[in-house]
Design an enzyme around this catalytic site. Sequence first.
Site, PDB file in Angstrom:
ATOM      1  N   HIS A  59       0.852  -1.189   0.000  1.00 48.18           N
ATOM      2  CA  HIS A  59       0.000   0.000   0.000  1.00 48.18           C
ATOM      3  C   HIS A  59       0.891   1.244   0.000  1.00 48.18           C
ATOM      4  O   HIS A  59       1.912   1.272   0.693  1.00 48.18           O
ATOM      5  CB  HIS A  59      -0.880  -0.062   1.260  1.00 48.18           C
ATOM      6  CG  HIS A  59      -1.844   1.066   1.391  1.00 48.18           C
ATOM      7  ND1 HIS A  59      -1.461   2.320   1.787  1.00 48.18           N
ATOM      8  CD2 HIS A  59      -3.183   1.122   1.169  1.00 48.18           C
ATOM      9  CE1 HIS A  59      -2.523   3.112   1.802  1.00 48.18           C
ATOM     10  NE2 HIS A  59      -3.581   2.410   1.435  1.00 48.18           N
TER      11      HIS A  59
ATOM     12  N   ARG B 152      -2.377   1.367  -4.790  1.00 46.47           N
ATOM     13  CA  ARG B 152      -2.214  -0.085  -4.911  1.00 46.47           C
ATOM     14  C   ARG B 152      -2.469  -0.452  -6.376  1.00 46.47           C
ATOM     15  O   ARG B 152      -3.202   0.262  -7.059  1.00 46.47           O
ATOM     16  CB  ARG B 152      -3.251  -0.828  -4.068  1.00 46.47           C
ATOM     17  CG  ARG B 152      -3.074  -0.717  -2.592  1.00 46.47           C
ATOM     18  CD  ARG B 152      -4.129  -1.570  -1.876  1.00 46.47           C
ATOM     19  NE  ARG B 152      -5.220  -0.808  -1.344  1.00 46.47           N
ATOM     20  CZ  ARG B 152      -6.369  -1.311  -0.912  1.00 46.47           C
ATOM     21  NH1 ARG B 152      -6.582  -2.623  -1.019  1.00 46.47           N
ATOM     22  NH2 ARG B 152      -7.316  -0.555  -0.418  1.00 46.47           N
TER      23      ARG B 152
ATOM     24  N   LYS C  89      -5.987   0.025  -8.517  1.00 48.07           N
ATOM     25  CA  LYS C  89      -6.922   0.863  -7.753  1.00 48.07           C
ATOM     26  C   LYS C  89      -6.995   2.233  -8.437  1.00 48.07           C
ATOM     27  O   LYS C  89      -6.252   2.533  -9.353  1.00 48.07           O
ATOM     28  CB  LYS C  89      -6.448   1.011  -6.304  1.00 48.07           C
ATOM     29  CG  LYS C  89      -6.605  -0.257  -5.485  1.00 48.07           C
ATOM     30  CD  LYS C  89      -7.970  -0.388  -4.809  1.00 48.07           C
ATOM     31  CE  LYS C  89      -8.128   0.582  -3.650  1.00 48.07           C
ATOM     32  NZ  LYS C  89      -9.430   0.482  -3.000  1.00 48.07           N
TER      33      LYS C  89
ATOM     34  N   ASP D  43      -5.471   8.863  -6.815  1.00 50.11           N
ATOM     35  CA  ASP D  43      -5.858   9.677  -5.652  1.00 50.11           C
ATOM     36  C   ASP D  43      -4.730  10.679  -5.394  1.00 50.11           C
ATOM     37  O   ASP D  43      -3.569  10.289  -5.280  1.00 50.11           O
ATOM     38  CB  ASP D  43      -6.062   8.759  -4.437  1.00 50.11           C
ATOM     39  CG  ASP D  43      -6.536   9.512  -3.196  1.00 50.11           C
ATOM     40  OD1 ASP D  43      -6.157  10.697  -3.019  1.00 50.11           O
ATOM     41  OD2 ASP D  43      -7.264   8.910  -2.400  1.00 50.11           O
TER      42      ASP D  43
ATOM     43  N   CYS E 131      -3.664  12.269  -2.863  1.00 52.36           N
ATOM     44  CA  CYS E 131      -2.836  12.231  -1.654  1.00 52.36           C
ATOM     45  C   CYS E 131      -1.574  11.408  -1.877  1.00 52.36           C
ATOM     46  O   CYS E 131      -0.556  11.625  -1.220  1.00 52.36           O
ATOM     47  CB  CYS E 131      -3.611  11.729  -0.438  1.00 52.36           C
ATOM     48  SG  CYS E 131      -3.994   9.983  -0.444  1.00 52.36           S
ATOM     49  N   TYR E 132      -1.619  10.456  -2.828  1.00 49.43           N
ATOM     50  CA  TYR E 132      -0.419   9.658  -3.103  1.00 49.43           C
ATOM     51  C   TYR E 132       0.656  10.461  -3.822  1.00 49.43           C
ATOM     52  O   TYR E 132       1.792   9.998  -3.936  1.00 49.43           O
ATOM     53  CB  TYR E 132      -0.775   8.387  -3.885  1.00 49.43           C
ATOM     54  CG  TYR E 132      -1.642   7.459  -3.071  1.00 49.43           C
ATOM     55  CD1 TYR E 132      -1.137   6.861  -1.920  1.00 49.43           C
ATOM     56  CD2 TYR E 132      -2.966   7.220  -3.419  1.00 49.43           C
ATOM     57  CE1 TYR E 132      -1.931   6.043  -1.147  1.00 49.43           C
ATOM     58  CE2 TYR E 132      -3.765   6.394  -2.638  1.00 49.43           C
ATOM     59  CZ  TYR E 132      -3.247   5.812  -1.507  1.00 49.43           C
ATOM     60  OH  TYR E 132      -4.027   5.005  -0.741  1.00 49.43           O
TER      61      TYR E 132
ATOM     62  N   ASP F 221      -9.393  14.502  -3.787  1.00 47.69           N
ATOM     63  CA  ASP F 221      -8.679  13.286  -4.196  1.00 47.69           C
ATOM     64  C   ASP F 221      -8.818  12.971  -5.682  1.00 47.69           C
ATOM     65  O   ASP F 221      -7.859  12.618  -6.348  1.00 47.69           O
ATOM     66  CB  ASP F 221      -9.114  12.078  -3.355  1.00 47.69           C
ATOM     67  CG  ASP F 221     -10.615  11.795  -3.448  1.00 47.69           C
ATOM     68  OD1 ASP F 221     -11.364  12.683  -3.921  1.00 47.69           O
ATOM     69  OD2 ASP F 221     -11.039  10.694  -3.059  1.00 47.69           O
TER      70      ASP F 221
ATOM     71  N   ASP G 113     -10.893  18.751   0.817  1.00 49.67           N
ATOM     72  CA  ASP G 113     -10.712  18.599   2.266  1.00 49.67           C
ATOM     73  C   ASP G 113      -9.280  18.977   2.622  1.00 49.67           C
ATOM     74  O   ASP G 113      -8.422  19.084   1.744  1.00 49.67           O
ATOM     75  CB  ASP G 113     -11.065  17.174   2.715  1.00 49.67           C
ATOM     76  CG  ASP G 113     -10.179  16.119   2.066  1.00 49.67           C
ATOM     77  OD1 ASP G 113      -8.974  16.125   2.360  1.00 49.67           O
ATOM     78  OD2 ASP G 113     -10.679  15.319   1.261  1.00 49.67           O
TER      79      ASP G 113
ATOM     80  N   HIS H 164      -6.416  16.190   1.745  1.00 47.86           N
ATOM     81  CA  HIS H 164      -5.950  16.097   0.357  1.00 47.86           C
ATOM     82  C   HIS H 164      -5.274  17.377  -0.115  1.00 47.86           C
ATOM     83  O   HIS H 164      -4.388  17.328  -0.967  1.00 47.86           O
ATOM     84  CB  HIS H 164      -7.105  15.699  -0.574  1.00 47.86           C
ATOM     85  CG  HIS H 164      -7.454  14.247  -0.462  1.00 47.86           C
ATOM     86  ND1 HIS H 164      -8.443  13.789   0.389  1.00 47.86           N
ATOM     87  CD2 HIS H 164      -6.907  13.144  -1.042  1.00 47.86           C
ATOM     88  CE1 HIS H 164      -8.493  12.468   0.310  1.00 47.86           C
ATOM     89  NE2 HIS H 164      -7.582  12.050  -0.550  1.00 47.86           N
TER      90      HIS H 164
END
Lengths: 363, 329
Positions: free
Chosen positions: A205, A248, A251, A254, A256-257, A302, A309, A312
């Site tokens: 992850h 991952r 998936k 996003d 935040c990654y 995201d 938010d 993020h």
Amino acid sequence: MQTKVENLYKIIDLDIHNGTYNNFVILDKDSHCEFSFGGLLRLPRGLTSLCSGQPWLVYWNLNSLNIMKMPIPEEVSSQVIALLSECICPYTGAFCGGPSQDPHLAPTYASVAALISLNSAKGYSIINRKGIHDFIVSMKHKTVPGAFTMHTDGESDMRSVYCAICVASVLNILDDAVTKDVSYHIANCQNYDGGFSAEPNGESHGGYTFCAVASLIMLEKASLVDCERALEWCLMRQMDIEGGFNGRPNKLVDSCYTFWIGAAIVMLKDVLNIPKEVQICSSEALQAYVMVACQSPMGLFDKPGSSPDYYHTAYSLGGLSFFQEPKMFKESILDLADIDPLVNALKKNVEDARKYFIELGPI
Amino acid sequence: MTSEISMAQQSEWSDVIPKPEYSQKVKIGKINYLPQFEEMMKYFRSVHDNKEYSERALNLTTNLLKACPGFYTGWHYRAELLDILKKNLDEELVFLSSLSLRNHKNYQIWNYRRELIKKIGSCEGEIDFLNIVLDIDCKNIHVWGYRQWLITTFNLWDQEYEYVAKLLDEDPYNNSAWSQRYFLESHSQFYKTSEFEKKNLEFVLEHCKNIDNECPYNYLKVYYCQELKERIMQGLVDIAKDKGFSRFLLQNLGFLYEKDAKGEMCDIVYKKLAKIDFMRKGYWNWKVRRTVRKNIQRTDNDIWVCRALRDNEEYYNPIYNYYKYSAPQ
């Protein structure tokens, strides 16, 4: 999601696989600053579920403002220190999710990172190093050597390892009692695909991989794991069409990654002695994803379709700060501050904090 | 919220002085709570600070945790209360399950469940419950973590094979299922035995026919050993002949060639990756520069790979990073 993002690019005639783009796309820092600053002053009802992680909210917003080079007013700074002081557990000295809650490793990390973001002696003076050291040692897992629980009888995963090691490293309390067996436990969490999981045998992850890599580097034990495979796993997270990272395999993307995977890539590149000028993932595509697909009028989110938010906003900006060059959008001046990838706070502040706590000497 | 009447007006709570969250000194950074929630928290802080272990404190945690299932202090306090008040743990499990279905992406409830099941000492009905939660989201990493703990603790290995096979059948792109498969395989008594490995490798190679699926290509590296490396190479070449190359397939070829120190072949594979894999081209170019090109004895497969990657017209599909191979004349 892939089609959604692809259409966004198509509308503005952007090909993320093809050099730079001459039309006008900006990172609206003024609005995002307003959003983050507002989050320091008062928080909406929708954040009730974060009442058990209040230092996080403070830290995310301070970090966002710092990354965007927005100065933090003295009054706000002393109010933040007052708020965090009341989150300190009177029995242990570690930080809690809020007043009268149990001490917990995650808000301890978030509080320390928030105080580093303020970088003032007044802020550092509320930190009880001996108390935090003893709390970290008391969180060592009873049956899994090298692991930590987040709080008494709480969950144990790679986040708790990272929070413990990062705090101990910056506060200069990283002794044998803290580090015993930790690096072997982290190595046990590296998987067949090169990534890291929460606990041994779990699924790799992006967030846990960041936690594992940063912890190993702070422990000076990166040689215990296969760094090249970890790096390759991280690089594979950048998505061909969207340009952002997922957390991952197979998936969704996003924002935040951009930080979690981005920081891991920056750290691993350094460990593997890949020259700085070699661009091993596409900075342009990351800029495109964050700036075109994840900006709302105030704050970032995201993925298209979500609401902005504070989390993020902080993590997509933090990630972007590593990947400002070369530019996707010629006209756009990002001018984001340098972030320390190990701690996720301003590089300069982390250096100052480390100096400050080294000067205090051993506990 | 169970009661419409304010707690301050309930005689049950008349002896407790509610405690505000922050002192007067803190003026910013507060959450704009719903008044009822804020009141419950004030009473919670008071009884929690006083370490009161009572029925009313337990009820208070029930209401608070329904409103805020991530409230870890509430869960920990509740566990202590259940112990001291000697509460029925099966009822507690029902309460927890009802909360879990609505809040399944949450660290606290799954950790609490581990602690609770440890005390109950039985895993009856747990797997069925987890199957329901995984039906909602089959990639929920918290549920998988709990499931692995359950399987290890209660020795539930046998039935899990079937479940993982079903998930992979439904969606071979589900990385959580692949990860669970490795968990089972690596804990099998036959792990690293020849026949077992051979059989499993064929299963993975079959899945590699989806050349845009990263999962089986990551998994392939599990089987790399002297005995099986030829079979892996042959499997990849056969797939490439049929389906073309993807960046995942090429990455695995590069891996095999690196292991065999076939620098010349690495060079060819990584140069091709640098050409077709836009996001990572800098990385592959770094690998090209690092490669020591030495001449080697080429196998028939190597010769085929060379020709396929060097001589043929490319068909590039950015969605899969396809490099479509058309047979050399």
